[in-house]
Scaffold this active site. Structure first.
Site, PDB file in Angstrom:
ATOM      1  CB  SER A  97      -0.864   0.005   1.251  1.00 38.11           C
ATOM      2  OG  SER A  97      -0.022   0.144   2.379  1.00 38.11           O
ATOM      3  CE  LYS A  98      -0.074   6.794  -3.691  1.00 37.99           C
ATOM      4  NZ  LYS A  98      -1.271   7.153  -4.358  1.00 37.99           N
ATOM      5  NE  ARG A  99      -0.974   2.426   6.719  1.00 36.02           N
ATOM      6  CZ  ARG A  99      -0.712   1.435   7.570  1.00 36.02           C
ATOM      7  NH1 ARG A  99       0.170   1.611   8.526  1.00 36.02           N
ATOM      8  NH2 ARG A  99      -1.334   0.282   7.461  1.00 36.02           N
ATOM      9  CG  HIS A 100       2.701  -0.829   4.601  1.00 36.39           C
ATOM     10  ND1 HIS A 100       1.547  -1.552   4.722  1.00 36.39           N
ATOM     11  CD2 HIS A 100       3.032  -0.411   5.825  1.00 36.39           C
ATOM     12  CE1 HIS A 100       1.187  -1.582   5.990  1.00 36.39           C
ATOM     13  NE2 HIS A 100       2.065  -0.883   6.680  1.00 36.39           N
ATOM     14  N   GLY A 101       4.922   1.988   1.299  1.00 38.21           N
ATOM     15  CA  GLY A 101       6.018   2.176   0.353  1.00 38.21           C
ATOM     16  C   GLY A 101       5.671   2.100  -1.120  1.00 38.21           C
TER      17      GLY A 101
END
Ligand code: GLU
Length: 473
Positions: A242-246
């Site tokens: 996900s975006k939050r995870h890179g």
């Protein structure tokens, strides 16, 4: 004679250069360099609705920033449509493909029926052997490959091993659409063949495409390139990234203050390993890289590891190149222009002088820039809330006296200012810390900073005395 190694990176310009794309490009580049071959770049811009020039620019920029240089001219897939059509026509002429006049409604009905019966083959082959004389009026035919009906299609993948598909489950794939445009499947095969690509290294989301593409190679009698389908990058918990995870563009990593060398090092280890070595120079990567050493399971993205590698590369970098990198970073962050306005010969020299102390403590260039804020800040200094709490009437008065004590220090160095401060603290009956903390706030606006004597030395006499005067009671 073995052919020289040619790899390619073939992004679709429908968005920025994704971190996964960066890794694919890096693997292709390393493999080509290792074998003294070439890595080509092909922009797969056949989807005219979704392909944009800004996306193309972002991909080229991202690759350059990562230090991945491709060989030769960039190939644009859309420009090669006539050649793709020519191959479809050739297959048609050789009886290896056929015109399919099924209408959209008929195709939808076939799909529904196949699904209801639990079959994965969605097209029933109606027009495979039917006489084109029976073609209905007004339907623009597609051209479909006459795919084998029985047996297997097999890929000996360098990463996935032997992967086999039962041909009875594979449709006669469309090569050319009714409007004459080539399908992705055809375009990729023709381009890879014409570009003399020997190794296709790409995400394993394309593995199923490899089966379809192999059927086209076989029909044309072309040699299939070596295939290596690399597992996608997942989040730290194993779920889709996900975006939050890179799941960000390479440009976002640049703006977060990662060094290209650190990101390269991080990416090469994402799914590939060489013993337990973590840190690789570019040459070491090139020497050690190989396809079978790529793992089969999804790699997990780990921000903490990337940060710690980045910290390592920052500490290893020479001071001047860090100043240059900081200046470059200013183009990519919102606060950049305001900070850039404060870059002068003096502040650049101060940054350079402070760098040995600054770089020890920063994991990203953003942190480095933040820690260097005291150099680039204008007077009167903005003091953060913790710093404000230190500035009481008493400490402001102390700052005034300290300023007087420092005024005559000459020459102005870390050592001489330290000696003067110690003498001052002794005389005032204060611990050094009780003097250093208000001083730090007055000089940097914060309660944490590099060593205070280094700060004194870096800012120089005039700037220090002025900043002290700004805060003195
Ligand atoms: N254009 C495809 C993508 O961006 C890659 C095609 C390929 O590597 O064969 O996913």
């Amino acid at each position: 004679m073995t052919r020289p190694v040619v790899t390619r990176f073939a992004p679709s310009p429908t968005g920025f250069l994704h971190i996964g794309g960066g890794r694919t490009a890096l693997f292709n580049w390393l493999y080509a360099r290792k074998h003294g071959g070439k890595m080509l770049l092909r922009i797969e811009d056949t989807d005219r609705q979704r392909s944009t020039q800004p996306a193309i620019d972002a991909i080229l920029d991202g690759l350059k920033w990562l230090g991945i240089e491709w060989d030769g001219d960039t190939v644009y897939q859309f420009a090669r449509a006539a050649r793709h059509r020519e191959v479809a026509e050739q297959l048609l002429a050789e009886g290896k493909a056929y015109r399919c006049y099924a209408t959209a409604d008929e195709l939808a009905a076939m799909r529904d029926k196949a699904r209801a019966e639990g079959r994965s083959k969605l097209y029933d082959g109606t027009w495979r052997d039917r006489d084109p004389a029976e073609a209905p009026e007004g339907v623009k035919p597609t051209i479909r490959l006459k795919a084998p009906l029985s047996g297997e299609t097999v890929i000996d993948d360098q990463v996935q091993g032997r992967v086999a598909w039962q041909n009875e489950n594979l449709d006669d794939l469309v090569l050319l659409r009714g409007d004459g445009t080539p399908t992705y499947m055809l375009a990729v095969v023709v381009d890879d063949h014409d570009m003399d690509v020997t190794h296709v290294i790409r995400g394993d989301d394309h593995l199923i495409n490899a089966a379809r593409q192999k059927q086209i190679y076989d029909a044309m009698g072309w040699e299939l390139p070596v295939m290596a389908h690399i597992p996608l990058i997942h989040g730290p918990d194993g779920s889709k990234l996900s975006k939050r995870h890179g799941a960000l563009g390479v440009d976002a990593y640049r703006a977060m203050g990662y060094l290209p060398a650190a990101l390269r090092n991080y990416l090469v280890r994402l799914g590939w390993s060489h013993g337990d070595q973590e840190i690789f120079t570019t040459q070491e990567m090139i020497d050690a890289f190989d396809l079978p050493a790529i793992g089969r399971s999804a790699a997990r993205f780990d921000f903490a590891k990337l940060e710690s590698l980045n910290g390592h590369y920052i500490r290893q970098s020479d001071d001047q190149s860090l100043v240059t990198l900081l200046e470059d970073l200013l183009h990519y962050i919102p606060q950049g222009p305001a900070i850039a306005a404060r870059l002068t010969e003096t502040t650049r020299a101060q940054l350079l002088q402070a760098m040995p102390g600054l770089k020890e403590r920063a994991k990203t260039l953003l942190e480095l820039l933040d820690n260097a804020g005291f150099i680039l800040a204008g007077r009167p200094l903005a003091v953060d809330p913790k710093g404000q709490a230190v500035l009481t009437p008493e400490t402001r008065e102390l700052i005034g006296r300290l300023r007087a004590a420092l005024e005559d220090v000459s020459p102005w160095t870390a050592a001489t200012t330290e000696a003067a401060m110690r003498a001052f603290a002794d005389q005032a009956g204060l611990k050094l810390g009780a003097v250093a903390q208000p001083l730090r706030v007055a000089l940097t606006g914060r309660t944490t900073s590099p060593g205070i004597f280094d700060v004194l030395a870096v800012l120089g006499r005039d700037e220090c005395l002025s900043r002290l005067a700004d805060q003195a009671a």
